[in-house]
Design a protein around this motif. Sequence first.
Motif, mmCIF file in Angstrom:
data_model
loop_
_atom_site.group_PDB
_atom_site.id
_atom_site.type_symbol
_atom_site.label_atom_id
_atom_site.label_comp_id
_atom_site.label_asym_id
_atom_site.label_seq_id
_atom_site.Cartn_x
_atom_site.Cartn_y
_atom_site.Cartn_z
ATOM 1 N N ALA A 139 -4.449 7.446 6.796
ATOM 2 C CA ALA A 139 -4.008 6.046 6.717
ATOM 3 C C ALA A 139 -2.553 5.927 7.180
ATOM 4 C CB ALA A 139 -4.169 5.516 5.301
ATOM 5 N N TYR B 22 -7.333 -4.886 8.028
ATOM 6 C CA TYR B 22 -7.326 -3.746 8.951
ATOM 7 C C TYR B 22 -8.404 -3.938 10.024
ATOM 8 C CZ TYR B 22 -7.643 1.274 10.243
ATOM 9 O OH TYR B 22 -7.667 2.476 10.900
ATOM 10 N N ASN C 253 -2.879 5.986 10.990
ATOM 11 C CA ASN C 253 -3.390 4.762 11.636
ATOM 12 C C ASN C 253 -2.393 3.611 11.478
ATOM 13 O OD1 ASN C 253 -4.194 3.352 9.214
ATOM 14 N ND2 ASN C 253 -6.152 4.451 9.204
ATOM 15 N N TYR D 275 -16.463 6.771 10.913
ATOM 16 C CA TYR D 275 -16.290 5.780 9.853
ATOM 17 C C TYR D 275 -16.316 4.373 10.450
ATOM 18 C CZ TYR D 275 -13.900 3.247 6.104
ATOM 19 O OH TYR D 275 -13.556 2.329 5.140
ATOM 20 N N ASP E 291 0.869 -1.176 0.000
ATOM 21 C CA ASP E 291 0.000 0.000 0.000
ATOM 22 C C ASP E 291 0.906 1.226 0.000
ATOM 23 O OD1 ASP E 291 -2.625 -1.398 0.483
ATOM 24 O OD2 ASP E 291 -1.571 -2.039 2.281
HETATM 25 N N1 CTP Z 1 -7.296 1.240 5.659
HETATM 26 C C1 CTP Z 1 -8.176 2.187 6.140
HETATM 27 N N2 CTP Z 1 -9.522 1.911 6.195
HETATM 28 C C2 CTP Z 1 -9.997 0.708 5.773
HETATM 29 C C3 CTP Z 1 -9.127 -0.266 5.283
HETATM 30 C C4 CTP Z 1 -7.775 0.037 5.242
HETATM 31 O O1 CTP Z 1 -7.731 3.269 6.548
HETATM 32 N N3 CTP Z 1 -11.314 0.463 5.832
HETATM 33 C C5 CTP Z 1 -5.853 1.565 5.582
HETATM 34 C C6 CTP Z 1 -5.134 1.339 6.905
HETATM 35 O O2 CTP Z 1 -4.103 2.301 7.006
HETATM 36 C C7 CTP Z 1 -4.524 -0.022 6.731
HETATM 37 C C8 CTP Z 1 -4.198 -0.012 5.245
HETATM 38 O O3 CTP Z 1 -5.243 0.742 4.639
HETATM 39 O O4 CTP Z 1 -3.348 -0.180 7.531
HETATM 40 C C9 CTP Z 1 -4.131 -1.370 4.604
HETATM 41 O O5 CTP Z 1 -5.315 -2.088 4.862
HETATM 42 P P1 CTP Z 1 -5.390 -3.652 4.649
HETATM 43 O O6 CTP Z 1 -4.858 -4.008 3.302
HETATM 44 O O7 CTP Z 1 -6.760 -4.084 5.048
HETATM 45 O O8 CTP Z 1 -4.402 -4.178 5.785
HETATM 46 P P2 CTP Z 1 -2.951 -4.752 5.677
HETATM 47 O O9 CTP Z 1 -2.409 -4.722 7.081
HETATM 48 O O10 CTP Z 1 -2.166 -4.046 4.639
HETATM 49 O O11 CTP Z 1 -3.230 -6.266 5.321
HETATM 50 P P3 CTP Z 1 -2.787 -7.172 4.069
HETATM 51 O O12 CTP Z 1 -1.403 -7.639 4.393
HETATM 52 O O13 CTP Z 1 -3.805 -8.257 4.083
HETATM 53 O O14 CTP Z 1 -2.847 -6.304 2.844
#
Ligand code: CTP
Length: 357
Positions: A143, A188, A146, A316, A75
């Motif tokens: 993001a 997340y 967080n 949210y 990301d």
């Molecule tokens: N995020 C957010 N709100 C959401 C989903 C995600 O703000 N509803 C942001 C958060 O900063 C989160 C980031 O996007 O840390 C990545 O989300 P996600 O891909 O769900 O988590 P990862 O920890 O990156 O898990 P993965 O390894 O499965 O990609």
Amino acid sequence: MQRRGLAVRMRFVADLSQCLFDFVIQLLPTAEEMAVKEDVRKLLERLIRTIEPDSRLLSFGSTANGFSLRNSDMDLCCLIDSKERLAATDLVTMLGDLLERETKFHVKPLPHARIPIVKLSLDPSPGLPLGIACDIGFENRLALENTRLLMCYAMIDPTRVRTMVLFLKVWSKRRKINSPYKGTLSSYGYVLLVIYFLVHVKNPPVLPNLQQMPPLRPITTEDTHLAGYNTWFFDDIELLRQRWHSDNTETVAELLIDFFRYYSRDFPYNTGVASIRTGLLKKELKGWQNDLSGGRYNDSRERNRLCIEDPFETDYNVARCVTKDGLYTIRGEFMRAARVLSTRPERAIIALAELCE
Ligand code: CTP
Ligand code: MG
């Protein structure tokens, strides 16, 4: 007889902790994978700077918060430091064209999505046997914050927090309950459920509430607010380690078993909101109730089956994509996991394999 049962159970729990560590360690990204990802980030940043010279490209999500598994996607967030900048939609289109011309990535610009992004992927190659998937978003400063909050929570108690989170991520992916697009919960969302459990459900708590700790020096609203949201939290983890320690001595296995028990039985799904900032809140208080009066197609009802408050964007619901069927499946999986871990006293490794099959 009862004594023997207890001894068997204690052995099982101790073995399970060891199995959990061993299991997640082999799923961590290799140093090589991390290095390749950092090279990709630098390359993309160089290219974006040919369009917006004052931009920076930063990692967020799992690559940056310590909860990354092998081959998890990247990301990335582009921040532009100058005042005169292109609109995100234009930037997405231009960047899409540029990357298509200059790189081997498959490129999919989504300029008109709710949050405009460019999606990229790279085919597998000898150095990268599973390729890379990457999303580039713009100006998503909340993001980044967080991500930093989750990273601080992971640093307080790396062994217990990271093992639990990483295991739950693998488990939820293998059990197919980790796709917001299909009505289940994002990674997340699962991470927030774990932190909520460790801060607010466990007594004594495993983690302190970083958002409610007193600051070391006076701070102003200007210092703490971003886009109208309070993003302050105690982030001096070195100091925190000196001053705070948890009285909770449970092992990772005990915590995990209790986590599954809590979310299969005790969490009040119909009325409650899990908030890591404040603890358990009422849906009603947030205007997130399952309003039955709104008829069959009431949107708010469908959006608020499971409620997890974002740590900063408190209006949210992170679990808004979870549908009625999705929640039914997720709860069923929590129950199944609690059952497998309480009725398989033989070998921990077998229980773990069954859990993730
Ligand atoms: N995020 C957010 N709100 C959401 C989903 C995600 O703000 N509803 C942001 C958060 O900063 C989160 C980031 O996007 O840390 C990545 O989300 P996600 O891909 O769900 O988590 P990862 O920890 O990156 O898990 P993965 O390894 O499965 O990609
Ligand atoms: Mg991610």
